[in-house]
Design a protein around this motif. Structure first.
Motif, PDB file in Angstrom:
ATOM      1  N   ARG A 238       0.822  -1.208   0.000  1.00  0.00           N
ATOM      2  CA  ARG A 238       0.000   0.000   0.000  1.00  0.00           C
ATOM      3  C   ARG A 238       0.860   1.265   0.000  1.00  0.00           C
ATOM      4  N   VAL A 239       1.962   1.231   0.707  1.00  0.00           N
ATOM      5  CA  VAL A 239       2.869   2.393   0.716  1.00  0.00           C
ATOM      6  C   VAL A 239       3.382   2.673  -0.696  1.00  0.00           C
ATOM      7  N   ARG A 240       3.801   1.625  -1.396  1.00  0.00           N
ATOM      8  CA  ARG A 240       4.343   1.819  -2.749  1.00  0.00           C
ATOM      9  C   ARG A 240       3.282   2.375  -3.695  1.00  0.00           C
ATOM     10  N   SER A 241       2.101   1.783  -3.709  1.00  0.00           N
ATOM     11  CA  SER A 241       1.072   2.223  -4.652  1.00  0.00           C
ATOM     12  C   SER A 241       0.613   3.650  -4.339  1.00  0.00           C
ATOM     13  N   THR A 242       0.480   3.968  -3.044  1.00  0.00           N
ATOM     14  CA  THR A 242       0.075   5.318  -2.660  1.00  0.00           C
ATOM     15  C   THR A 242       1.137   6.340  -3.048  1.00  0.00           C
ATOM     16  N   ALA A 243       2.389   5.986  -2.817  1.00  0.00           N
ATOM     17  CA  ALA A 243       3.483   6.900  -3.154  1.00  0.00           C
ATOM     18  C   ALA A 243       3.555   7.154  -4.654  1.00  0.00           C
ATOM     19  N   LEU A 244       3.335   6.114  -5.461  1.00  0.00           N
ATOM     20  CA  LEU A 244       3.381   6.282  -6.914  1.00  0.00           C
ATOM     21  C   LEU A 244       2.297   7.236  -7.393  1.00  0.00           C
ATOM     22  N   ILE A 245       1.090   7.056  -6.883  1.00  0.00           N
ATOM     23  CA  ILE A 245      -0.016   7.928  -7.297  1.00  0.00           C
ATOM     24  C   ILE A 245       0.238   9.368  -6.851  1.00  0.00           C
ATOM     25  N   MET A 246       0.589   9.516  -5.587  1.00  0.00           N
ATOM     26  CA  MET A 246       0.739  10.850  -5.013  1.00  0.00           C
ATOM     27  C   MET A 246       1.885  11.623  -5.673  1.00  0.00           C
ATOM     28  N   PHE A 247       3.036  10.978  -5.824  1.00  0.00           N
ATOM     29  CA  PHE A 247       4.202  11.705  -6.293  1.00  0.00           C
ATOM     30  C   PHE A 247       4.274  11.804  -7.817  1.00  0.00           C
ATOM     31  N   SER A 248       3.495  11.009  -8.521  1.00  0.00           N
ATOM     32  CA  SER A 248       3.365  11.262  -9.962  1.00  0.00           C
ATOM     33  C   SER A 248       2.684  12.605 -10.189  1.00  0.00           C
ATOM     34  N   ALA A 249       1.653  12.866  -9.376  1.00  0.00           N
ATOM     35  CA  ALA A 249       0.964  14.164  -9.467  1.00  0.00           C
ATOM     36  C   ALA A 249       1.891  15.302  -9.060  1.00  0.00           C
ATOM     37  N   VAL A 250       2.673  15.072  -8.002  1.00  0.00           N
ATOM     38  CA  VAL A 250       3.628  16.092  -7.562  1.00  0.00           C
ATOM     39  C   VAL A 250       4.671  16.351  -8.650  1.00  0.00           C
ATOM     40  N   GLY A 251       5.147  15.284  -9.283  1.00  0.00           N
ATOM     41  CA  GLY A 251       6.144  15.424 -10.344  1.00  0.00           C
ATOM     42  C   GLY A 251       5.608  16.181 -11.541  1.00  0.00           C
ATOM     43  N   LEU A 252       4.361  15.912 -11.905  1.00  0.00           N
ATOM     44  CA  LEU A 252       3.749  16.628 -13.022  1.00  0.00           C
ATOM     45  C   LEU A 252       3.652  18.120 -12.703  1.00  0.00           C
ATOM     46  N   ALA A 253       3.227  18.431 -11.477  1.00  0.00           N
ATOM     47  CA  ALA A 253       3.151  19.836 -11.061  1.00  0.00           C
ATOM     48  C   ALA A 253       4.539  20.480 -11.077  1.00  0.00           C
TER      49      ALA A 253
ATOM     50  N   MET B 295      14.235  22.327 -21.688  1.00  0.00           N
ATOM     51  CA  MET B 295      14.647  20.981 -22.092  1.00  0.00           C
ATOM     52  C   MET B 295      14.718  20.010 -20.921  1.00  0.00           C
ATOM     53  N   ILE B 296      15.005  20.530 -19.739  1.00  0.00           N
ATOM     54  CA  ILE B 296      15.196  19.634 -18.589  1.00  0.00           C
ATOM     55  C   ILE B 296      13.944  19.519 -17.719  1.00  0.00           C
ATOM     56  N   ALA B 297      12.926  20.344 -17.967  1.00  0.00           N
ATOM     57  CA  ALA B 297      11.728  20.368 -17.116  1.00  0.00           C
ATOM     58  C   ALA B 297      11.037  19.003 -16.965  1.00  0.00           C
ATOM     59  N   PRO B 298      10.860  18.195 -18.021  1.00  0.00           N
ATOM     60  CA  PRO B 298      10.166  16.906 -17.835  1.00  0.00           C
ATOM     61  C   PRO B 298      10.877  15.939 -16.899  1.00  0.00           C
ATOM     62  N   ALA B 299      12.159  16.185 -16.622  1.00  0.00           N
ATOM     63  CA  ALA B 299      12.906  15.284 -15.738  1.00  0.00           C
ATOM     64  C   ALA B 299      12.332  15.269 -14.328  1.00  0.00           C
ATOM     65  N   VAL B 300      11.619  16.324 -13.925  1.00  0.00           N
ATOM     66  CA  VAL B 300      11.016  16.344 -12.583  1.00  0.00           C
ATOM     67  C   VAL B 300       9.964  15.242 -12.465  1.00  0.00           C
ATOM     68  N   PHE B 301       9.095  15.124 -13.468  1.00  0.00           N
ATOM     69  CA  PHE B 301       8.030  14.114 -13.437  1.00  0.00           C
ATOM     70  C   PHE B 301       8.610  12.701 -13.408  1.00  0.00           C
ATOM     71  N   PHE B 302       9.528  12.421 -14.325  1.00  0.00           N
ATOM     72  CA  PHE B 302      10.103  11.077 -14.374  1.00  0.00           C
ATOM     73  C   PHE B 302      10.988  10.799 -13.163  1.00  0.00           C
ATOM     74  N   GLY B 303      11.618  11.850 -12.627  1.00  0.00           N
ATOM     75  CA  GLY B 303      12.442  11.672 -11.441  1.00  0.00           C
ATOM     76  C   GLY B 303      11.632  11.258 -10.223  1.00  0.00           C
ATOM     77  N   CYS B 304      10.405  11.777 -10.106  1.00  0.00           N
ATOM     78  CA  CYS B 304       9.536  11.394  -8.986  1.00  0.00           C
ATOM     79  C   CYS B 304       9.196   9.911  -9.037  1.00  0.00           C
ATOM     80  N   ILE B 305       8.815   9.430 -10.201  1.00  0.00           N
ATOM     81  CA  ILE B 305       8.481   8.001 -10.346  1.00  0.00           C
ATOM     82  C   ILE B 305       9.701   7.142 -10.033  1.00  0.00           C
ATOM     83  N   MET B 306      10.843   7.540 -10.572  1.00  0.00           N
ATOM     84  CA  MET B 306      12.087   6.798 -10.348  1.00  0.00           C
ATOM     85  C   MET B 306      12.447   6.747  -8.869  1.00  0.00           C
ATOM     86  N   SER B 307      12.273   7.846  -8.152  1.00  0.00           N
ATOM     87  CA  SER B 307      12.646   7.902  -6.742  1.00  0.00           C
ATOM     88  C   SER B 307      11.750   7.027  -5.872  1.00  0.00           C
ATOM     89  N   VAL B 308      10.464   6.968  -6.190  1.00  0.00           N
ATOM     90  CA  VAL B 308       9.567   6.084  -5.445  1.00  0.00           C
ATOM     91  C   VAL B 308      10.001   4.633  -5.603  1.00  0.00           C
TER      92      VAL B 308
END
Length: 530
Positions: free
Chosen positions: A83-98, A122-135
């Motif tokens: 549950r921690v993993r799935s919740t973190a993925l949902i929550m921080f994907s939204a944070v990364g997009l923002a 050029m580097i802005a999308p790295a925030v979104f993908f970085g959030c998923i990677m970090s989780v």
């Protein structure tokens, strides 16, 4: 569940960090040779604007997730892990997009120039993908499995090198075509934007890597325990741990912003206080000096701390488990292991770099002699700060592991204020070397305060003698490097031969002296028997 102990996990992460940093050097050094001081100023300025957003949204995630996963496993709450993993993925994907959207806005409204704005975009999308990677990294780190993080770092590094250099080289070779799409933009800024796009693509590659390994990962034991946290509780706990760490990382990255603003601003107002090549136009001198300092001196400065930072990741699950089980003996042992290992790596590296700065920079940046000449003294002045930073990283992770995630933020705020005041006072007097001195003072204060607070809140008692032994052995190492270097240069040896033999000889002396001294310490502590 099969887990790695602290030493094994840390070694895995450090080896991957060494490879990743080696790849980073393979990326940064040719890039600096392609872009020069002014081009690296655009690249570094974009990074300085991007990193606070990235740090706030990404940096605290892996450690926050790892702590919750490790705690759940220590208590046998396996359903909670899922549950921690799935919740973190949902929550921080939204944070990364923002975060990515906010970075685009920075590029448009706050970058200060179209040249910097291009690289930030050029580097802005790295925030979104970085959030998923970090989780995903935090999930595996919490289970004391460091292989996925290690391999993903290497994958990330390879993609960054290949994509970044190919794109930068292609754009540089086809500037006539590119200038049609980016009129009224400095060609060096276009090349810098192409190079920094490789960073974004590398984060995409790391996410794809985790998607692939998740298909084949072993399932967590499916216990029927009823003690499972609600998603609301998980969100609160994740934010409780991630936000202070993220803000601390923002404050850490503010030092780069402080350098960008103060180095360029103070040199523009007070002058360079040093020799600048005649080929550099007067209005480009501040950017040339800042680009050289950020692209060369700070690049070398950050190599070793990025490796010892992995000790923090490796020790976090062990400290969390020891703290949760009230095992003070294990807590003390893991603490001393992490700090001693950091010092063993940091001390000889820093002293060796200080002694061999001209040879190291000349070898790494052979096509940029003017930029290298500017950076030799600043790099030497950064080395005491590098030692302190290397030891502070594991302390920050351990403070988080014992539930004091907000303390690193307060510590870093103190350091940042010192850095800002130091830059304003010292750059006007000493040029860019003043930025190095203020950085060193900043990290000395951070280390002293971190040690004091960790000892206070954990109850662990630290032993001083092993660190004095390491300092003595490191001094012998640096002295050997200096003597070998001097003798070989007197005999007309080439730079590579001088560097290689100096490093090899000094390394052997360091290992031997360190082994003898630690062996002597053990013999002193043995009880005397008849």
């Amino acid at each position: 569940m099969k887990k790695q102990n602290f030493i094994k996990g840390s070694l895995i992460l450090m080896m991957s960090a060494i490879v990743a940093k080696g790849l980073g050097a393979v990326f940064k050094i040719p890039l600096t040779n392609l872009l020069g001081g002014v081009g690296m100023s655009y690249f570094s300025s974009a990074y300085s604007l991007f990193m606070p957003v990235y740090a706030l949204t990404v940096t605290g995630l892996s450690s926050a997730v790892a702590r919750m996963i490790a705690q759940s496993i220590a208590l046998g709450m396996y359903a909670n892990v899922k549950r921690v993993r799935s919740t973190a993925l949902i929550m921080f994907s939204a944070v990364g997009l923002a975060g990515s959207i906010f970075t685009f806005l920075i590029a448009i409204f706050f970058s200060g120039s179209p040249e910097t704005a291009l690289s930030v975009t050029m580097i802005a999308p790295a925030v979104f993908f970085g959030c998923i990677m970090s989780v995903e990294r935090g999930y595996y780190e919490g289970m004391s499995n460091m292989y996925p993080t290690a391999i993903s770092q290497v994958v990330e590094g390879i993609i960054k090198v290949v994509a970044g250099l190919l794109l930068c080289g292609y754009v540089t070779d086809n500037m006539d075509v590119m200038i049609k799409y980016f009129p009224d933009t400095d060609p060096r800024a276009i090349s810098a934007g192409a190079g920094i796009l490789g960073v974004t693509l590398s984060s995409v590659g790391a996410v794809i890597f985790f998607w692939i390994i998740n298909i084949f990962r072993k399932k967590i034991p499916d216990n029927t325990e009823k003690l499972v946290m609600s998603r609301q509780e998980i969100v609160r706990e994740l934010f409780k741990n991630a936000i202070p760490t993220g803000i601390s990382a923002v404050v850490t990255n503010l030092t780069a912003l402080i350098d960008m603003w103060t180095v360029i601003g103070c040199i523009t107002y007070f002058g360079s206080r040093g020799t600048v090549p005649d080929s550099i136009a007067t209005d480009e001198i501040p950017h040339f000096i800042y680009g050289s300092f950020a692209g060369i001196a700070l690049t070398v400065f950050n190599l070793v701390p990025s490796v010892t930072n992995m000790l923090g990741k490796g020790v976090l699950p062990c400290i969390t488990e020891s703290w949760a089980n009230k095992d003070i003996k294990s807590l003390s042992g893991n603490t001393m292991q992490a700090l001693i290992t950091s010092a063993v790596i940091a001390v000889p590296s820093a002293l060796g770099i200080a002694v061999l700065s001209p040879e190291i920079l000349g070898f790494l940046f052979p096509k940029q002699p003017d930029e290298v000449n500017i950076c030799i003294t600043p790099l030497r002045l950064l080395m005491p700060g590098m030692i302190c930073l290397c030891i502070s990283f594991p302390l920050f992770s351990m403070l988080q592991a014992i539930g004091k995630a907000s303390l690193p933020l307060r510590i870093m705020l103190i350091g940042t204020v010192i850095k800002f005041i130091g830059n304003l006072l010292l750059i006007s007097l000493m040029g860019v070397s003043g930025a190095s001195i203020s950085t060193t003072i900043c990290y000395i204060v951070i280390l002293v305060v971190s040690v004091r607070l960790y000892v206070k809140h954990s109850g662990v008692r630290l032993k001083l003698m092993p660190f004095l032994v390491i300092l003595y052995s490191g001094s012998m190492c640096a002295g050997t490097a200096y003597l070998v270097c001097d003798v070989m240069k007197r005999h007309g040896a080439g730079n590579f031969s001088v560097l290689a033999l100096s490093v090899a000889t000094a390394g052997i002396v360091y290992v031997v002296v360190l082994a003898i001294c630690f062996s002597g310490l053990k013999n002193i502590r043995k009880p005397v028997t008849d």
